[in-house]
Structures are given as C-alpha cells and as structure tokens.
Design a protein around this motif. Structure first.
Motif, PDB file in Angstrom:
ATOM      1  N   ILE A   1       7.874   4.731  11.524  1.00 14.60           N
ATOM      2  CA  ILE A   1       6.988   5.218  10.462  1.00 14.60           C
ATOM      3  C   ILE A   1       7.337   4.473   9.174  1.00 14.60           C
ATOM      4  N   ALA A   2       6.408   3.666   8.670  1.00 14.73           N
ATOM      5  CA  ALA A   2       6.658   2.913   7.434  1.00 14.73           C
ATOM      6  C   ALA A   2       6.453   3.809   6.210  1.00 14.73           C
ATOM      7  N   TYR A   3       5.354   4.599   6.239  1.00 12.51           N
ATOM      8  CA  TYR A   3       5.164   5.584   5.172  1.00 12.51           C
ATOM      9  C   TYR A   3       4.119   6.615   5.600  1.00 12.51           C
ATOM     10  N   TYR A   4       4.217   7.806   5.018  1.00 16.45           N
ATOM     11  CA  TYR A   4       3.278   8.896   5.229  1.00 16.45           C
ATOM     12  C   TYR A   4       2.170   8.777   4.194  1.00 16.45           C
ATOM     13  N   GLN A   5       0.981   9.209   4.578  1.00 18.04           N
ATOM     14  CA  GLN A   5      -0.155   9.233   3.656  1.00 18.04           C
ATOM     15  C   GLN A   5      -0.788  10.607   3.752  1.00 18.04           C
ATOM     16  N   VAL A   6      -0.637  11.422   2.734  1.00 11.49           N
ATOM     17  CA  VAL A   6      -1.071  12.814   2.785  1.00 11.49           C
ATOM     18  C   VAL A   6      -2.194  13.019   1.779  1.00 11.49           C
ATOM     19  N   THR A   7      -3.312  13.570   2.262  1.00  6.78           N
ATOM     20  CA  THR A   7      -4.460  13.843   1.394  1.00  6.78           C
ATOM     21  C   THR A   7      -4.472  15.319   1.024  1.00  6.78           C
TER      22      THR A   7
ATOM     23  N   GLY B   1      -0.199   8.265   8.650  1.00  7.53           N
ATOM     24  CA  GLY B   1       0.948   7.440   8.337  1.00  7.53           C
ATOM     25  C   GLY B   1       0.740   6.054   8.901  1.00  7.53           C
ATOM     26  N   TYR B   2       1.546   5.116   8.423  1.00 10.82           N
ATOM     27  CA  TYR B   2       1.475   3.749   8.921  1.00 10.82           C
ATOM     28  C   TYR B   2       2.752   3.430   9.671  1.00 10.82           C
ATOM     29  N   VAL B   3       2.605   2.592  10.710  1.00  8.05           N
ATOM     30  CA  VAL B   3       3.683   2.273  11.638  1.00  8.05           C
ATOM     31  C   VAL B   3       3.935   0.777  11.570  1.00  8.05           C
TER      32      VAL B   3
ATOM     33  N   GLY C   1      -1.604  10.651  -1.507  1.00  9.79           N
ATOM     34  CA  GLY C   1      -0.328  10.103  -1.959  1.00  9.79           C
ATOM     35  C   GLY C   1       0.483   9.580  -0.785  1.00  9.79           C
ATOM     36  N   SER C   2       1.433   8.700  -1.079  1.00  6.49           N
ATOM     37  CA  SER C   2       2.239   8.071  -0.032  1.00  6.49           C
ATOM     38  C   SER C   2       3.723   8.276  -0.306  1.00  6.49           C
ATOM     39  N   SER C   3       4.510   8.208   0.774  1.00  6.84           N
ATOM     40  CA  SER C   3       5.961   8.269   0.641  1.00  6.84           C
ATOM     41  C   SER C   3       6.602   7.685   1.886  1.00  6.84           C
ATOM     42  N   GLN C   4       7.692   6.969   1.698  1.00  5.34           N
ATOM     43  CA  GLN C   4       8.436   6.460   2.845  1.00  5.34           C
ATOM     44  C   GLN C   4       9.347   7.515   3.438  1.00  5.34           C
ATOM     45  N   ARG C   5       9.538   8.665   2.751  1.00  9.91           N
ATOM     46  CA  ARG C   5      10.537   9.627   3.207  1.00  9.91           C
ATOM     47  C   ARG C   5       9.983  10.863   3.903  1.00  9.91           C
ATOM     48  N   SER C   6       8.969  11.510   3.307  1.00 11.65           N
ATOM     49  CA  SER C   6       8.563  12.802   3.871  1.00 11.65           C
ATOM     50  C   SER C   6       7.148  13.142   3.447  1.00 11.65           C
TER      51      SER C   6
ATOM     52  N   MET D   1       0.808  -1.205   0.000  1.00  7.85           N
ATOM     53  CA  MET D   1       0.000   0.000   0.000  1.00  7.85           C
ATOM     54  C   MET D   1       0.857   1.279   0.000  1.00  7.85           C
ATOM     55  N   ALA D   2       2.177   1.125   0.257  1.00 11.32           N
ATOM     56  CA  ALA D   2       3.019   2.316   0.435  1.00 11.32           C
ATOM     57  C   ALA D   2       3.147   3.149  -0.838  1.00 11.32           C
ATOM     58  N   ASP D   3       2.909   2.568  -2.021  1.00  8.86           N
ATOM     59  CA  ASP D   3       3.051   3.380  -3.232  1.00  8.86           C
ATOM     60  C   ASP D   3       1.732   3.605  -3.963  1.00  8.86           C
ATOM     61  N   HIS D   4       0.610   3.331  -3.317  1.00 10.94           N
ATOM     62  CA  HIS D   4      -0.689   3.593  -3.925  1.00 10.94           C
ATOM     63  C   HIS D   4      -0.995   5.079  -3.898  1.00 10.94           C
ATOM     64  N   VAL D   5      -1.728   5.520  -4.933  1.00 12.31           N
ATOM     65  CA  VAL D   5      -2.347   6.838  -4.898  1.00 12.31           C
ATOM     66  C   VAL D   5      -3.852   6.619  -4.989  1.00 12.31           C
TER      67      VAL D   5
END
Lengths: 69, 69, 69, 69, 69, 69, 69, 69, 69, 69, 69, 69
Positions: free
Chosen positions: J54-60, J47-49, J13-18, A1-5
């Motif tokens: 923090i595994a990745y951020y999820q920003v709407t 974000g998911y843990v 969108g998601s990202s493992q970095r920021s 799920m980490a790279d889904h949009v």
C-alpha cells in the motif's frame, strides 16, 4: 499524488448531440471559475423529449480538482 | 408545470451503433401508443458481444409523460 | 441457454473518443485470454480532464462468458 | 390477501402546499383510469424554487393496485 | 434480438407454498392482458406470518415483454 | 434550458414545525450567497428528540442553480 | 458525546394526518419501554389508499438512544 | 480463519426447477476449476418465461474460496 | 391497522433444505421471545459450501411485529 | 442546533500511514478556506499499490460546516 | 494511462491488529499470482468477536491491475 | 453453525483515537446486556471536528449474536 487533496463539485451539462458533449459543456462552464480539474464521474444521465425525439441530453458529473497550496 | 401529473414507464431499446440511438429507438416504439413524453432517465446500459465485438447496445430508460385531462 | 453457466469478470477500458470505444477496447484486451464473451453491463463511467478538456473516458464493465464443458 | 396479484405504477404529483398534497394529487389523477389502488411508496421528493421560495413540491410514488379477475 | 424494444412492468404475486410459485402466480394473472413476456427479475421477497408460521410469500418481479409492431 | 449548466450544492436545514419548513430555511440561508436556485432534491430526513417529542426536523437537500455567463 | 454508545431500533408509525405525526406516534409508543431517545432517521414513507384517498401514512424510522451505564 | 485470504468470483447458474438448484448448478460447473469454495451470496434472481410459464431460473452468486499457500 | 406501531428486528436463519425453511427456522426461534410477528422482508441470501455442495442456506430477514398497549 | 443551516462539501485526502490520517489531511487543507467544520462522513476508502505494498490511502469524506449569519 | 485496460478482482483479507493490515494481507497473498496491482477500493469491513473482544478484522477490497500486452 | 439463528443489533461507538477503538467501545457497552456476540459489519463511519481537528470517530456497526436455546 500521495499528498494531494481533492475537492469534488457536482455539475449538470446539456447537449443536443451526445452524452460526451454534455460532459464537455459542463467542464467548459466550470473552467471559468475552477482550476486544476483532474477527473469526472458520471452520476446521472437524463434527457428531454420533444415530438418523440431526444431534444437534448442532461448529464450530471462529479468533478475532482486539486486544492492548491 | 405545478399542476402536472406524470406517469413513468420503463423501456429497453437497442442499437448497433450507439447508446444514444438505443434510447431514441425505445422512444420511437413507445410513441406508437404513448403521447406527451417529456423526459427520460437512463437506468441501465448493457450490450451483447459476438466474436469479441459489440453486436448491439441495450439501454433501459424510465420515460415520464404527462397525464392529460 | 437453460443449462449454461456464466462467469463474470470486471474490466475498465479507455478511449480518447467515446464511451462506446472504451467498452470495445476493454473487450479487445480481454479477448486475448477469455473466450465466449456474451454480454456486458456498464457499472461506472469516469474520465480524465487535461487543460479543461476530456483527455479520455474510462468505462468499467462486467462481462459475462459461458463456461465450457 | 394471500391470492392477490398487485401491479405497481409510478407517478409524480405536484403541490404548492405540502408533500402530502402532492401525493394525493397524483392519486386523484390516476383514479381517472386505475381502480383498486391499495398503497403507495414514496420514491423521490423534489421541488422547484422561484425567487428563493419553494414554488411547488414534486413527489414520486409507486402505487400498488389489485388486478381483478 | 438487436431491434427489439422491451417494456417492463412490476408485479407482486403470492403463494402459500414457495417463492417460485408466487412468481408463477404473478405471471399467470398478467397473462390475461399482456402478451410476449420474456423474462423477470426478482426485486423484493416478503411474506406474512400468522401464529408464528409463514402464511404466504409475496414476491415482487419486474417482467419484460416485447412491444409488437 | 438546453444550454444551461447547473451546479449542485448540498445543504441541511432545520425546523421545529415541519419537513417543508426545514427545506425553506435551508434555501433562505443559501440565498444570502447563491443566486438562480432552480430545484431541490431531498436526500435525507432526520430529526432530534427531546423528552420523547420531536424537537426539530433536519432535512438535507441538493439544490441546483444555473451558472451564469 | 465523545464517549456515548448509541443503540438503534427501527419502528413504523402511522397517522391519518401527516408524515410528521406518524413519526411522533412511533416515538410515543416506543417511549413506553425505551429511554433516552436522541434522534431519528426516516428510512421509508408509505401509505394506504381507500376510495382513491390517502387513508393513513406509514413512516419507518431508525431511532438512536444512549445506552446508560 | 483469522489468517485466511478469500477470493470471490461471480457466477450465474440456471435450473428449470428451483432457485436452489440453479445455485448448485453454478457451483458444480465452477468446481471443475476452482477448489476450496466456502460460501456464496445471492446477488440477482432472474428467470425466462415461455408461453406464460417460467422456463428456467437464472441465479447470480458471488462465491468465496480460500487462496491456498 | 391505521393506529398500529410496528417494531422491526433482523434475524438470520439456516436450513440444509431450502431458502423457505431457513426463514421459518428464524421465525421459530424468535417466537420464543417475540409475540405478534406480522410480516418479514428478505434482506440477504447466503449459504455455505462443503465438498462443492450447498451445506446449508443462511437467510437474513427483517421481521415486523405490533407493539401492544 | 435547531436553527443551524449546514453546507456539505466533499473532499479526498491521502496518507501513507492510515485511514485516520488521510481524513485529517483533507480537513487540514480545507481549513485554509472553510470555517466552522463540524462533522464528516466517510464515503469512500481507496488506496494505491506499488510493488505489492500500500503506497497511500485515499479517503473521501463529506464535511458539514455551519453557514454563519 | 489512456490506453490501459484494468481487470478487477475481489479479495478478503484478515488481521488481528487493524483494518489497514487486513488490506495489506490480502494484497500479499494475491501477489503470489497477480502482477501489476495498481489500486484498491474497500467494499466491506467486518470482524469477528470472541469473549466480547474483536478477534480479527475482515476487509473486502476490489483490486485493479493492468492487463499486459 | 447450520442450525444457529442469529439476531442483529445496530450500535454506534465513539473513540478519540481510531476507527478500530470506536468499534471495540460499542462492543464493550453492549456486552453488559448481550451475550454470544459473534461478528460485526461496519455500516457507517463518521466523526466530529473541533478546531479543524478530528475530535472523535463515530462508527456504526451491526452485531450478530446467537440466540440460545
């Protein structure tokens, strides 16, 4: 799920029976044109009244679906 | 509908069975004094717990009704 | 009730059948460690969709319980 | 004004011409049964569309009036 | 309490002394026409200033009362 | 209306003259690709200022339209 | 615009005629002491009622202006 | 303070006398099990009415406390 | 009042005794530089805790004052 | 800009970095089908843990784009 | 995931470097006593300023973790 | 801190690199005229897009500073 949009759309469905069925009716209709629906969030619950009886529920949801490559 | 004026009142109804029935119970009671109710909007959903079981739901709604001439 | 102090916790419960059952499932699990739950307030209603069908509801509640002496 | 008590009611008025006229229409109708209206607060602005044209505005207001002795 | 239906009204009371007294003043006035008031919720706290001193507090509350049979 | 499903879109329209015209301009443009628009809800009212004068209004609306079979 | 810093101030303007004129009146007054106003956001629309007629509108806006070097 | 981590809990305290005392009563009870409370934020002010008199205030607060090493 | 323009500022005042005194303390300090303050709106009520006792209240208010000609 | 009409869409969108990269990833994907994107507004940061990291951020974000003629 | 029950806690973490690190610091501390953390939601972003420079960020998150059987 | 009075101002800063830098840029500019800034609260995070790339972030903050004697 980490790279889904995900993209979100907002829909209002109706039902004479229950809040749950109004949600499902909105999803049924959207499924004619949208693929990969994953989740929904209820954002409004309304209803119409006739002769002092609930005639139907009107439930608004945001639906998230994955954008495909 | 273009020349209607609506008044809104806020009510809380209860039910031991479901959210939907709590809404209908509020409308039933209001119908003793209010005419021409048209729609409702759910503004709060609560409930009471006894012995770790939902004893009853308490649903607050805004109800709109037409002001008659 | 005038001298009670309540603490609130926030929980999310799930159900494949209804919003009401998702609330009860959250309370069942919390009852393993929390006593004296008195009321709940629904703060979010979501759900997951699989094959264009509601797979399960996810309902978030605040639960109030009395702090004992 | 220091010893006044106000009661608030919520109304929705409509107009084919403007947001301002929809507010005045709600006040006109309420004036048939309410005295001493002092102020209003706009809480929602909606409208209906027919043939891609605004058919009428629907403006919801809270109106405050003094409770008389 | 499981079969009660509550109606809510919104009031603004004033006091030169305290927020608490402004609430009580609103309830005193409402008691001339409303019976069975059970609870209130504070929704706004304002005040007026004269010569750099708080002249009076203005507190808005929602009041719930039971609808009788 | 009990079996309609509505989809909502969000638009921002502009006008040098009035809030009402900014809403109509948004609907005009959307009408090039969207059919069956039924209602709108105003969600934001902004504007731009040049030389201390309102240069134009920018009004954001949610528009609901029926999904056809 | 990428290196601008904006400061926001909040103002309430009045008008006997329209919501739009109440906004312009607030900007006119602020222009006596503030330069470089760029945009506004409407945050509240109220009004006063006399003899069941809107006596004047009171519109609150946030205004953004560029901080100069 | 730059390396502190705070946890927040939500409590409701009651008092027959004042809003301030209801807050202190919630903190007194929490102090039996929580250490290092630093601040609170009022999130709701309610009260109960008996015989048209405020019987007691019910104030909900979020309390922040430092997590110790 | 129909031609007044108000400017709003936001302040936080403190008091060891009460919410009301914290508001007055904010107004006292602002009065050193601001004239014609007319009203305030409470926007946040916080406080600090030391040794499980409220050390002081911190109340945030918006204050409106007339812009003079 | 005075005659532009904007449409808004909501994306996650998601990202493992920021947080910043999660926003850009959402825009990258949307750019496959949407032209003329002008601005975004962050509406949710999650974000998911995994394993307390923090595994990745999820920003709407809401994205506004110009509707072309 | 359909039969999970989540509990949410609210934490504030700090960092001199970034918003992202402040979130991770809160999770690190919570991990000393909480297991099975799954996700977080950012609810507030603050910071402290010393000598006109950001001294540290303070980010508040809600963290959800699974209640184990 | 018990006798401090804070005033809050609202600013929007920009940066091509990060949300954190946009905050610092707003504080830098404000420091030309405001002393004793203590804390900030992020109230909005936006950005502008050019050629499907984030051109710059625009972050709005409330800044609190002590009013001096």
């Amino acid at each position: 799920m980490a790279d889904h949009v995900y993209k979100h759309i907002e829909l209002t469905g109706s039902s004479q029976r229950s809040i749950e069925e109004a949600i499902q009716n909105a999803i049924n209709k959207a499924a004619q044109t949208v693929r990969n629906m994953r989740w929904f969030l209820v954002t409004e619950q309304r209803g119409y009244v006739e002769d002092n009886t609930i005639a139907y529920y009107q439930v608004t949801i945001k639906v998230g679906f994955t954008l495909e490559d």
